[in-house]
Design a protein around this motif. Structure first.
Motif, PDB file in Angstrom:
ATOM      1  N   HIS A   1      44.044  55.141  28.478  1.00 25.40           N
ATOM      2  CA  HIS A   1      44.764  54.335  28.537  1.00 25.40           C
ATOM      3  C   HIS A   1      43.668  53.524  30.430  1.00 25.40           C
ATOM      4  CE1 HIS A   1      47.747  54.472  26.298  1.00 25.40           C
ATOM      5  NE2 HIS A   1      47.807  55.892  26.110  1.00 25.40           N
ATOM      6  N   THR A   2      44.197  52.600  30.546  1.00 23.94           N
ATOM      7  CA  THR A   2      44.147  51.686  32.039  1.00 23.94           C
ATOM      8  C   THR A   2      44.943  51.859  33.510  1.00 23.94           C
ATOM      9  OG1 THR A   2      43.613  49.833  32.254  1.00 23.94           O
ATOM     10  CG2 THR A   2      41.666  51.329  31.417  1.00 23.94           C
TER      11      THR A   2
ATOM     12  N   GLU B   1      45.750  48.819  36.135  1.00 32.09           N
ATOM     13  CA  GLU B   1      45.563  47.581  36.348  1.00 32.09           C
ATOM     14  C   GLU B   1      46.881  46.967  37.090  1.00 32.09           C
ATOM     15  OE1 GLU B   1      43.244  45.418  33.852  1.00 32.09           O
ATOM     16  OE2 GLU B   1      42.539  47.660  32.966  1.00 32.09           O
ATOM     17  N   SER B   2      46.365  46.630  38.654  1.00 36.43           N
ATOM     18  CA  SER B   2      48.032  45.152  38.738  1.00 36.43           C
ATOM     19  C   SER B   2      47.106  43.774  38.745  1.00 36.43           C
ATOM     20  CB  SER B   2      47.699  45.810  39.998  1.00 36.43           C
ATOM     21  OG  SER B   2      46.886  45.969  41.234  1.00 36.43           O
ATOM     22  N   SER B   3      47.646  43.146  38.932  1.00 36.71           N
ATOM     23  CA  SER B   3      46.745  41.181  38.952  1.00 36.71           C
ATOM     24  C   SER B   3      46.153  41.628  39.991  1.00 36.71           C
ATOM     25  CB  SER B   3      47.883  40.685  38.353  1.00 36.71           C
ATOM     26  OG  SER B   3      49.213  41.089  39.100  1.00 36.71           O
TER      27      SER B   3
ATOM     28  N   ARG C   1      42.714  50.004  39.650  1.00 38.76           N
ATOM     29  CA  ARG C   1      42.020  49.405  38.607  1.00 38.76           C
ATOM     30  C   ARG C   1      41.898  50.453  38.415  1.00 38.76           C
ATOM     31  NH1 ARG C   1      40.223  44.075  36.446  1.00 38.76           N
ATOM     32  NH2 ARG C   1      42.142  43.719  37.704  1.00 38.76           N
TER      33      ARG C   1
ATOM     34  N   GLU D   1      39.086  53.410  32.519  1.00 40.91           N
ATOM     35  CA  GLU D   1      39.148  54.076  31.306  1.00 40.91           C
ATOM     36  C   GLU D   1      39.581  55.165  31.372  1.00 40.91           C
ATOM     37  OE1 GLU D   1      37.916  51.863  27.674  1.00 40.91           O
ATOM     38  OE2 GLU D   1      38.086  53.558  26.582  1.00 40.91           O
TER      39      GLU D   1
ATOM     40  N   TYR E   1      52.212  46.652  37.300  1.00 44.14           N
ATOM     41  CA  TYR E   1      51.274  47.453  36.909  1.00 44.14           C
ATOM     42  C   TYR E   1      50.151  47.534  35.317  1.00 44.14           C
ATOM     43  CZ  TYR E   1      52.005  51.605  37.312  1.00 44.14           C
ATOM     44  OH  TYR E   1      52.956  53.266  36.536  1.00 44.14           O
TER      45      TYR E   1
ATOM     46  N   CYS F   1      48.861  48.734  31.406  1.00 44.98           N
ATOM     47  CA  CYS F   1      47.156  49.596  30.873  1.00 44.98           C
ATOM     48  C   CYS F   1      46.657  47.794  30.462  1.00 44.98           C
ATOM     49  CB  CYS F   1      48.155  50.477  29.442  1.00 44.98           C
ATOM     50  SG  CYS F   1      46.370  50.824  29.288  1.00 44.98           S
ATOM     51  N   GLY F   2      46.084  48.107  30.615  1.00 40.59           N
ATOM     52  CA  GLY F   2      44.446  46.918  30.157  1.00 40.59           C
ATOM     53  C   GLY F   2      43.978  46.809  29.183  1.00 40.59           C
TER      54      GLY F   2
ATOM     55  N   PRO G   1      48.117  46.409  26.871  1.00 42.48           N
ATOM     56  CA  PRO G   1      49.247  44.837  28.628  1.00 42.48           C
ATOM     57  C   PRO G   1      51.129  45.247  27.790  1.00 42.48           C
ATOM     58  CG  PRO G   1      47.205  44.178  27.323  1.00 42.48           C
ATOM     59  CD  PRO G   1      47.574  45.323  26.009  1.00 42.48           C
TER      60      PRO G   1
ATOM     61  N   LYS H   1      53.657  48.730  30.453  1.00 47.11           N
ATOM     62  CA  LYS H   1      53.586  48.099  32.268  1.00 47.11           C
ATOM     63  C   LYS H   1      54.395  49.075  33.075  1.00 47.11           C
ATOM     64  CE  LYS H   1      54.461  43.799  30.159  1.00 47.11           C
ATOM     65  NZ  LYS H   1      55.583  42.562  29.717  1.00 47.11           N
TER      66      LYS H   1
END
Ligand SMILES: [Cu+2]
Length: 123
Positions: free
Chosen positions: A76-77, A79-81, A86, A89, A108, A110-111, A114, A117
């Motif tokens: 998982h990752t 990541e926020s927009s 960031r 992995e 955020y 998971c990249g 998606p 959340k």
């Protein structure tokens, strides 16, 4: 004789410290309500398990850190927009941490998945 007196004084001081500890905690809680909150070093933990961020919503104060730990076998990752978050992995057992120095709500995903959340609200 002198020694044993010193020891009892020390023991008394230690008792005082122990007795004062809870009231210090209460003091911090009071400060939080007033909005005087720059005590950093606190850490909130978020687990990533079952393809979910647990807890999905975290509330912290400025200066605090959030640590994510992947407990899934799947990678998982975090990541926020806005780019604040960031992670690389994360394999099982890997962690990612971020200190938050500005107030706001950081959403955020998971990249890789998606639909996963979460959010961090910093006050
Ligand atoms: Cu994922």
């Amino acid at each position: 004789m002198r020694n044993s007196r010193l020891i009892s004084v020390l023991a008394f001081l230690m008792l005082l410290v122990i007795a004062c500890a809870p009231s210090q905690t209460a003091q911090q809680t009071t400060d939080k309500t007033i909005g005087r909150s720059e005590d950093s070093g606190k850490v909130a933990a978020v687990s990533i398990k079952g393809f979910k961020f647990v807890p999905a919503e975290v509330n912290i104060k400025i200066g605090e850190t959030v640590v994510w730990t992947n407990e899934d076998t799947a990678p998982h990752t975090v990541e926020s927009s806005d780019g604040t978050l960031r992670s690389d992995e994360l394999a099982k057992g890997d962690t990612y941490s971020q200190i938050f120095t500005k107030s706001g709500k950081y959403e955020y995903i998971c990249g890789i998945h998606p639909s996963m959340k979460g959010s961090v609200t910093v006050q």
